[in-house]
Design an enzyme around this catalytic site. Sequence first.
Site, PDB file in Angstrom:
ATOM      1  N   ALA A  39      -3.663   3.863  -6.454  1.00  0.00           N
ATOM      2  CA  ALA A  39      -4.277   5.190  -6.459  1.00  0.00           C
ATOM      3  C   ALA A  39      -4.495   5.777  -7.857  1.00  0.00           C
ATOM      4  O   ALA A  39      -5.570   6.303  -8.151  1.00  0.00           O
ATOM      5  CB  ALA A  39      -3.425   6.140  -5.618  1.00  0.00           C
TER       6      ALA A  39
ATOM      7  N   LYS B  39       0.101  -7.527   2.777  1.00  0.00           N
ATOM      8  CA  LYS B  39       0.297  -7.818   1.343  1.00  0.00           C
ATOM      9  C   LYS B  39       1.503  -7.061   0.774  1.00  0.00           C
ATOM     10  O   LYS B  39       2.098  -7.498  -0.215  1.00  0.00           O
ATOM     11  CB  LYS B  39      -0.986  -7.549   0.534  1.00  0.00           C
ATOM     12  CG  LYS B  39      -1.526  -6.117   0.660  1.00  0.00           C
ATOM     13  CD  LYS B  39      -1.133  -5.217  -0.439  1.00  0.00           C
ATOM     14  CE  LYS B  39      -1.115  -3.779  -0.022  1.00  0.00           C
ATOM     15  NZ  LYS B  39      -1.502  -2.806  -0.990  1.00  0.00           N
TER      16      LYS B  39
ATOM     17  N   LYS C 212      -1.664   1.716   5.391  1.00  0.00           N
ATOM     18  CA  LYS C 212      -1.168   0.350   5.523  1.00  0.00           C
ATOM     19  C   LYS C 212       0.124   0.336   6.312  1.00  0.00           C
ATOM     20  O   LYS C 212       1.034   1.096   6.028  1.00  0.00           O
ATOM     21  CB  LYS C 212      -0.969  -0.247   4.133  1.00  0.00           C
ATOM     22  CG  LYS C 212      -2.339  -0.552   3.531  1.00  0.00           C
ATOM     23  CD  LYS C 212      -2.435  -0.443   2.060  1.00  0.00           C
ATOM     24  CE  LYS C 212      -3.888  -0.684   1.663  1.00  0.00           C
ATOM     25  NZ  LYS C 212      -4.116  -0.565   0.254  1.00  0.00           N
TER      26      LYS C 212
ATOM     27  N   GLN D 250       6.229   0.912   1.502  1.00  0.00           N
ATOM     28  CA  GLN D 250       5.738   0.453   2.808  1.00  0.00           C
ATOM     29  C   GLN D 250       6.251  -0.947   3.135  1.00  0.00           C
ATOM     30  O   GLN D 250       6.431  -1.314   4.288  1.00  0.00           O
ATOM     31  CB  GLN D 250       4.198   0.461   2.829  1.00  0.00           C
ATOM     32  CG  GLN D 250       3.571   1.840   2.673  1.00  0.00           C
ATOM     33  CD  GLN D 250       3.824   2.753   3.843  1.00  0.00           C
ATOM     34  OE1 GLN D 250       3.927   2.316   4.980  1.00  0.00           O
ATOM     35  NE2 GLN D 250       3.967   4.054   3.572  1.00  0.00           N
TER      36      GLN D 250
ATOM     37  N   LYS E 199       6.590   6.867  -0.701  1.00  0.00           N
ATOM     38  CA  LYS E 199       7.236   5.977   0.267  1.00  0.00           C
ATOM     39  C   LYS E 199       6.919   4.515  -0.016  1.00  0.00           C
ATOM     40  O   LYS E 199       5.775   4.177  -0.326  1.00  0.00           O
ATOM     41  CB  LYS E 199       6.750   6.307   1.697  1.00  0.00           C
ATOM     42  CG  LYS E 199       6.933   7.761   2.083  1.00  0.00           C
ATOM     43  CD  LYS E 199       8.378   8.049   2.428  1.00  0.00           C
ATOM     44  CE  LYS E 199       8.594   9.511   2.736  1.00  0.00           C
ATOM     45  NZ  LYS E 199       9.763  10.066   2.088  1.00  0.00           N
TER      46      LYS E 199
ATOM     47  N   PHE F 113       4.452   8.485   9.649  1.00  0.00           N
ATOM     48  CA  PHE F 113       4.208   9.858  10.119  1.00  0.00           C
ATOM     49  C   PHE F 113       3.022   9.955  11.080  1.00  0.00           C
ATOM     50  O   PHE F 113       2.715  11.015  11.598  1.00  0.00           O
ATOM     51  CB  PHE F 113       3.960  10.798   8.922  1.00  0.00           C
ATOM     52  CG  PHE F 113       5.090  10.790   7.924  1.00  0.00           C
ATOM     53  CD1 PHE F 113       6.402  10.980   8.329  1.00  0.00           C
ATOM     54  CD2 PHE F 113       4.836  10.586   6.577  1.00  0.00           C
ATOM     55  CE1 PHE F 113       7.455  10.964   7.414  1.00  0.00           C
ATOM     56  CE2 PHE F 113       5.879  10.568   5.647  1.00  0.00           C
ATOM     57  CZ  PHE F 113       7.187  10.757   6.069  1.00  0.00           C
TER      58      PHE F 113
HETATM   59  N1  LIG Z   1      -0.766   5.103  -3.398  1.00  0.00           N
HETATM   60  C1  LIG Z   1      -1.568   4.081  -3.411  1.00  0.00           C
HETATM   61  O1  LIG Z   1      -1.832   3.454  -4.448  1.00  0.00           O
HETATM   62  C2  LIG Z   1      -2.249   3.662  -2.145  1.00  0.00           C
HETATM   63  C3  LIG Z   1      -3.394   2.880  -2.244  1.00  0.00           C
HETATM   64  C4  LIG Z   1      -4.049   2.520  -1.095  1.00  0.00           C
HETATM   65  C5  LIG Z   1      -3.535   2.906   0.130  1.00  0.00           C
HETATM   66  N2  LIG Z   1      -2.412   3.624   0.197  1.00  0.00           N
HETATM   67  C6  LIG Z   1      -1.906   3.958   1.528  1.00  0.00           C
HETATM   68  O2  LIG Z   1      -2.066   5.333   1.761  1.00  0.00           O
HETATM   69  C7  LIG Z   1      -1.021   5.804   2.611  1.00  0.00           C
HETATM   70  C8  LIG Z   1      -0.375   6.992   1.942  1.00  0.00           C
HETATM   71  O3  LIG Z   1       0.180   6.587   0.717  1.00  0.00           O
HETATM   72  P1  LIG Z   1       0.419   7.603  -0.482  1.00  0.00           P
HETATM   73  O4  LIG Z   1       0.691   6.743  -1.670  1.00  0.00           O
HETATM   74  O5  LIG Z   1      -0.669   8.613  -0.541  1.00  0.00           O
HETATM   75  O6  LIG Z   1       1.690   8.398   0.008  1.00  0.00           O
HETATM   76  P2  LIG Z   1       3.206   8.203  -0.413  1.00  0.00           P
HETATM   77  O7  LIG Z   1       3.711   6.917   0.153  1.00  0.00           O
HETATM   78  O8  LIG Z   1       3.328   8.382  -1.858  1.00  0.00           O
HETATM   79  O9  LIG Z   1       3.962   9.387   0.342  1.00  0.00           O
HETATM   80  C9  LIG Z   1       3.816  10.695  -0.094  1.00  0.00           C
HETATM   81  C10 LIG Z   1       2.885  11.445   0.853  1.00  0.00           C
HETATM   82  O10 LIG Z   1       3.526  11.613   2.120  1.00  0.00           O
HETATM   83  C11 LIG Z   1       3.385  12.948   2.541  1.00  0.00           C
HETATM   84  N3  LIG Z   1       4.497  13.274   3.432  1.00  0.00           N
HETATM   85  C12 LIG Z   1       5.817  13.354   3.111  1.00  0.00           C
HETATM   86  N4  LIG Z   1       6.533  13.692   4.203  1.00  0.00           N
HETATM   87  C13 LIG Z   1       5.655  13.820   5.230  1.00  0.00           C
HETATM   88  C14 LIG Z   1       5.777  14.131   6.621  1.00  0.00           C
HETATM   89  N5  LIG Z   1       6.950  14.380   7.175  1.00  0.00           N
HETATM   90  N6  LIG Z   1       4.650  14.154   7.368  1.00  0.00           N
HETATM   91  C15 LIG Z   1       3.450  13.853   6.824  1.00  0.00           C
HETATM   92  N7  LIG Z   1       3.264  13.570   5.524  1.00  0.00           N
HETATM   93  C16 LIG Z   1       4.358  13.548   4.747  1.00  0.00           C
HETATM   94  C17 LIG Z   1       3.399  13.722   1.267  1.00  0.00           C
HETATM   95  O11 LIG Z   1       2.785  14.964   1.407  1.00  0.00           O
HETATM   96  C18 LIG Z   1       2.571  12.819   0.334  1.00  0.00           C
HETATM   97  O12 LIG Z   1       1.197  13.060   0.493  1.00  0.00           O
HETATM   98  C19 LIG Z   1      -0.069   4.617   2.819  1.00  0.00           C
HETATM   99  O13 LIG Z   1      -0.350   3.995   4.042  1.00  0.00           O
HETATM  100  C20 LIG Z   1      -0.415   3.698   1.678  1.00  0.00           C
HETATM  101  O14 LIG Z   1      -0.149   2.351   1.996  1.00  0.00           O
HETATM  102  C21 LIG Z   1      -1.768   4.046  -0.916  1.00  0.00           C
END
Ligand SMILES: NC(=O)c1ccc[n+]([C@@H]2O[C@H](COP(=O)([O-])OP(=O)(O)OC[C@H]3O[C@@H](n4cnc5c(N)ncnc54)[C@H](O)[C@@H]3O)[C@@H](O)[C@H]2O)c1
Length: 315
Positions: A117, A169, A84, A264, A262, A61
Amino acid sequence: MWVFEETLPGGEKLSEVINKTNENVKYLPGIKLGKNVIADPDLENAVKDADMLVFVSPHQFMEGICKLLSGKIKASAEGISLIKGMEVKKEGPCMISTLISNRLGINCSVLMGANIANEIAMEKFSEATVGYSQHQEVAERWVQLFTTPYFIVSAVHDVEGVELCGTLKNIVAIGAGLVDGLEMGNNTKAAIMRLGLKEMIAFSKLLFPSVKDSTFFESCGVADLITTCMGGRNRKVAEAYAKNGGKRSFDELEAEMLKGQKLQGVLTAKEVYEVLNDRGWIEKFPLFSAVNLISQGLLPPSAIVQHTHNKSRYS
Ligand SMILES: NC(=O)c1ccc[n+]([C@@H]2O[C@H](COP(=O)([O-])OP(=O)(O)OC[C@H]3O[C@@H](n4cnc5c(N)ncnc54)[C@H](O)[C@@H]3O)[C@@H](O)[C@H]2O)c1
């Protein structure tokens, strides 16, 4: 906090529920966010006076989000990306921090680490790594901002290395999940993790010769690789994929198992494969290649060991 607005099954708006309950009931249920966090569905309003911007959306996104943000943020703002993934364009791969920097004209650092998270949300101890490209004092400000007694952050002068660790990773985690689904045991999984780490290092250095070996021993490197291959959603969905003999697609399992979150790893494997193909590097990266071919349904799940081992036997 900008929130991508959604209507919940009960008809309420997600941002309104977050502000009423102080909880993200869809994506992080059961955790109070802190009264200072206000959910705002209006992106422009949420960023308008910000000096420090934290980016943490699924990477697919970001192109669209940057378009909406362009010209709307302070010129002096500093960014940091927790995202990521990478974008693959005709002119080559582009890391997400670079996309943010280029599109918004701001400096962008990264924060990566063994940071699943919901464990952080429960205040269980973990470490993380800030990667920066230019000014150490900016990195130190981010370290200060993120550090708590249960979240220890250190900074390294290697933004590409830190970001590539966090990105690559997820591909290895798909491999680890396939091994789990095939019930091949811990030794096999450790072998996949070892080969995965080797490919992570080799790919990062081929793309950016400045990447440092030491970065892979920070939290963003081997620690994140371990946690993602033990827990984490990429491992979990890949396990289910292998258990189903590859008959149900990753898209279908993602929708069913992650409920809006989502994956990744599959997308990243595809993006990295495009780079490997484009540069003639496929033979050098049997694990990354196998993960992509399996997740596209072009090889069976069992190829994770056969394909990878046959090709990397002498490396
Ligand atoms: N979840 C984890 O444990 C974790 C840890 C470290 C880093 N990350 C990184 O953080 C980033 C986000 O991951 P996450 O786990 O918070 O999200 P996610 O993969 O669980 O996706 C859900 C998020 O996407 C948003 N979303 C859905 N459709 C959308 C759209 N059309 N436009 C914009 N946003 C939209 C939602 O509001 C929600 O916040 C990723 O790059 C992930 O790799 C995640």
